[in-house]
Motif scaffolding. Structure first.
Motif, short mmCIF file in Angstrom:
data_model
loop_
_atom_site.label_atom_id
_atom_site.label_comp_id
_atom_site.label_asym_id
_atom_site.label_seq_id
_atom_site.Cartn_x
_atom_site.Cartn_y
_atom_site.Cartn_z
N UNK A 136 -9.07 -21.91 -43.91
CA UNK A 136 -9.55 -21.61 -45.26
C UNK A 136 -9.44 -20.11 -45.56
N UNK A 137 -9.75 -19.28 -44.58
CA UNK A 137 -9.62 -17.84 -44.78
C UNK A 137 -8.18 -17.46 -45.09
N UNK A 138 -7.23 -18.09 -44.39
CA UNK A 138 -5.82 -17.82 -44.65
C UNK A 138 -5.42 -18.30 -46.05
N UNK A 139 -5.96 -19.44 -46.45
CA UNK A 139 -5.69 -19.94 -47.80
C UNK A 139 -6.23 -18.96 -48.85
N UNK A 140 -7.40 -18.40 -48.60
CA UNK A 140 -7.96 -17.41 -49.53
C UNK A 140 -7.02 -16.21 -49.67
N UNK A 141 -6.46 -15.74 -48.54
CA UNK A 141 -5.51 -14.63 -48.61
C UNK A 141 -4.26 -15.05 -49.39
N UNK A 142 -3.80 -16.27 -49.16
CA UNK A 142 -2.57 -16.75 -49.78
C UNK A 142 -2.70 -16.98 -51.27
N UNK A 143 -3.91 -17.21 -51.75
CA UNK A 143 -4.13 -17.47 -53.17
C UNK A 143 -4.85 -16.34 -53.88
N UNK A 144 -5.13 -15.27 -53.17
CA UNK A 144 -5.84 -14.12 -53.75
C UNK A 144 -5.19 -13.72 -55.08
N UNK A 145 -5.95 -13.23 -56.05
CA UNK A 145 -5.38 -12.94 -57.37
C UNK A 145 -4.12 -12.09 -57.37
N UNK A 351 -11.91 -13.98 -44.55
CA UNK A 351 -12.59 -14.79 -43.54
C UNK A 351 -14.09 -14.78 -43.78
N UNK A 352 -14.63 -13.62 -44.15
CA UNK A 352 -16.07 -13.55 -44.48
C UNK A 352 -16.40 -14.47 -45.64
N UNK A 353 -15.51 -14.50 -46.65
CA UNK A 353 -15.74 -15.39 -47.79
C UNK A 353 -15.75 -16.84 -47.34
N UNK A 354 -14.89 -17.19 -46.39
CA UNK A 354 -14.87 -18.57 -45.88
C UNK A 354 -16.10 -18.88 -45.04
N UNK A 355 -16.68 -17.86 -44.41
CA UNK A 355 -17.87 -18.06 -43.58
C UNK A 355 -19.15 -18.16 -44.39
N UNK A 356 -19.10 -17.83 -45.67
CA UNK A 356 -20.31 -17.89 -46.50
C UNK A 356 -20.87 -19.30 -46.53
N UNK A 357 -19.99 -20.29 -46.62
CA UNK A 357 -20.44 -21.68 -46.68
C UNK A 357 -19.32 -22.59 -46.19
N UNK A 358 -19.69 -23.69 -45.54
CA UNK A 358 -18.71 -24.67 -45.10
C UNK A 358 -18.46 -25.74 -46.17
N UNK A 359 -19.10 -25.61 -47.28
CA UNK A 359 -18.97 -26.59 -48.35
C UNK A 359 -17.54 -26.62 -48.88
N UNK A 360 -16.96 -27.82 -48.97
CA UNK A 360 -15.63 -27.95 -49.54
C UNK A 360 -15.65 -27.58 -51.02
N UNK A 361 -16.75 -27.90 -51.69
CA UNK A 361 -16.86 -27.57 -53.11
C UNK A 361 -16.81 -26.06 -53.31
N UNK A 362 -17.54 -25.32 -52.46
CA UNK A 362 -17.52 -23.86 -52.55
C UNK A 362 -16.13 -23.32 -52.26
N UNK A 363 -15.55 -23.74 -51.15
CA UNK A 363 -14.25 -23.19 -50.76
C UNK A 363 -13.17 -23.57 -51.77
N UNK A 364 -13.20 -24.81 -52.25
CA UNK A 364 -12.23 -25.21 -53.26
C UNK A 364 -12.40 -24.44 -54.55
N UNK A 365 -13.65 -24.15 -54.92
CA UNK A 365 -13.91 -23.39 -56.14
C UNK A 365 -13.36 -21.97 -56.03
N UNK A 366 -13.46 -21.38 -54.83
CA UNK A 366 -12.91 -20.04 -54.63
C UNK A 366 -11.41 -20.05 -54.84
#
Length: 395
Positions: A136-145, A351-366
């Motif tokens: 998920x952390x890698x996905x956050x980097x890959x989709x960052x604005x 990675x810190x953003x992914x560690x905030x919550x394990x919720x799929x709803x949260x991570x998908x919303x990000x």
């Protein structure tokens, strides 16, 4: 995908993210009007080869000027010395080996480097998190604005690959292996100074940790052995030399010791004065009172973020890198629209953003929020639209 090898999962998700960015680019290109580079409504490949991509192409084809270009008053003008040599040099090699155009070679290198960066970032994140969280952390980097810049002919993707590799080797305590990665990183983009500061502080911390443990009567199985400390000291020296390497090359070629800094400050329109641009921008945005306070508020908020639990989970090396890089931006950066792109080296915070919550709803919303902001970044900053006074905001 859960049964697939990790590299297939990471690579597949990264490619999917880049396809989404490509669709956004193509949609924005349909609305691109008259501009300095090509006719209206360009194709995808023309649309991604604008802005600084043209400067990298200039460095690839014509090299760097031996004499700094100046105007009638003797002021240095925009030139290729602001753009580090590793990316265009690789583009020249790729173009020579494959016979493709320089623009295509640079685009290919950027795309391959971005994929490589995603794979290394995942391995880096796995040192601090489970497979799913690291993914998920890698996905956050890959989709960052601003992640769309990883597929255009900019050096960001190459620098991200080298930076992530250097950080991974440092965290694994393979300091000697990190040296070539650091030198190459220092020749790709201006991340050498904060990296050298990070390594220097890390060395002092590890020395203190080593001798504190010895004096306390603990076993000699300290976090760092003496040979490891010597290796880290060597990496500190190499990082310091690497940080000065590109300005030194510019000096050697042009004969002007300030060749790089003079060129770099052309785009901001005034000489480099540490910290001052942040206050100038604060006053411009928030007025004479709140504008002076704004940089202090920003620093306080960032310091508070660095102390929160998800960021502490990154470990000493990654937290120290984020702090040093942000300190570097505060000292030297002129905040403007390109600042968003320059935040990419703070990727460990994903990675810190992914560690905030394990919720799929949260991570998908990000991820959804990042993709929407990516649309904003491309349409607002990448697509060219003339300002009333001329020019446009750079991406």
């Amino acid at each position: 995908m859960a049964r697939w090898p990790w590299w297939v999962q990471v690579g597949g998700l990264y490619v999917a993210a880049r396809l989404v960015s490509a669709w956004i680019f193509m949609a924005a290109a349909l609305h691109q009007g008259v501009n300095p580079w090509f006719p209206a409504k360009p194709d995808y490949w023309s649309f991604v080869n604008i802005w600084d991509a043209r400067w990298y192409g200039e460095a690839l084809q014509n090299g760097y000027p031996a004499v700094l270009p100046t105007d009638g008053a003797g002021n240095v003008q925009e030139n290729a010395w602001a753009f580090y040599a590793l990316f265009p040099m690789l583009g020249r090699v790729a173009a020579g080996l494959t016979g493709i155009s320089p623009a295509s070679a640079l685009t290919m290198i950027a795309m391959v480097s971005g994929l490589g960066a995603a794979l290394v970032i995942y391995k880096l994140f796995r040192l601090r998190a489970s497979h799913r969280t690291a993914l998920w952390g890698t996905v956050f980097v890959s989709t960052f604005p601003v992640s769309a810049v990883l597929q255009v002919p900019y050096a960001e993707s190459l620098n991200l690959l080298l930076l992530a590799t250097a950080l991974l080797l440092v965290m694994e305590r393979r300091y000697l292996w990190a040296m070539p990665a650091v030198v190459l990183m220092c020749l790709s983009r201006p991340t050498g100074v904060p990296f050298a500061a990070m390594i220097g502080l890390l060395f002092l911390h590890r020395v203190w940790q080593h001798y504190s443990a010895a004096e306390a009567g603990r076993s000699r199985d300290t976090p760092h052995s003496v040979p490891q400390l010597w290796s880290l000291a060597g990496l500190t020296a190499v990082s310091g030399i690497g940080a000065l390497l590109w300005p030194a090359i510019a000096w050697a070629v042009t004969g002007d010791i300030q060749a790089y800094t003079k060129t770099e400050t052309v785009w901001r329109g005034h000489d480099l004065v540490p910290f001052k641009p942040w206050f100038d921008t604060g006053i411009l945005l928030f007025g004479p009172v709140l504008g002076v306070l704004a940089p202090f508020v920003f620093v306080a908020l960032f310091a508070a973020a660095m102390m929160c639990r998800p960021v502490r989970a990154l470990g000493t090396e990654l937290r120290l890198w984020c702090a040093c890089y942000m300190g570097y931006l505060l000292i030297f950066l002129h905040p403007q629209t390109s600042t968003f792109r320059m935040l990419l080296p703070l990727f460990p915070l994903a990675l810190s953003a992914a560690l905030v919550s394990r919720s799929r709803a949260y991570r998908g919303s990000v991820v959804i929020m990042f993709v929407l902001l990516q649309i904003v970044w491309i349409v607002w900053l990448w697509a060219w639209a003339p300002l009333p006074g001329g020019g446009d905001y750079p991406p």
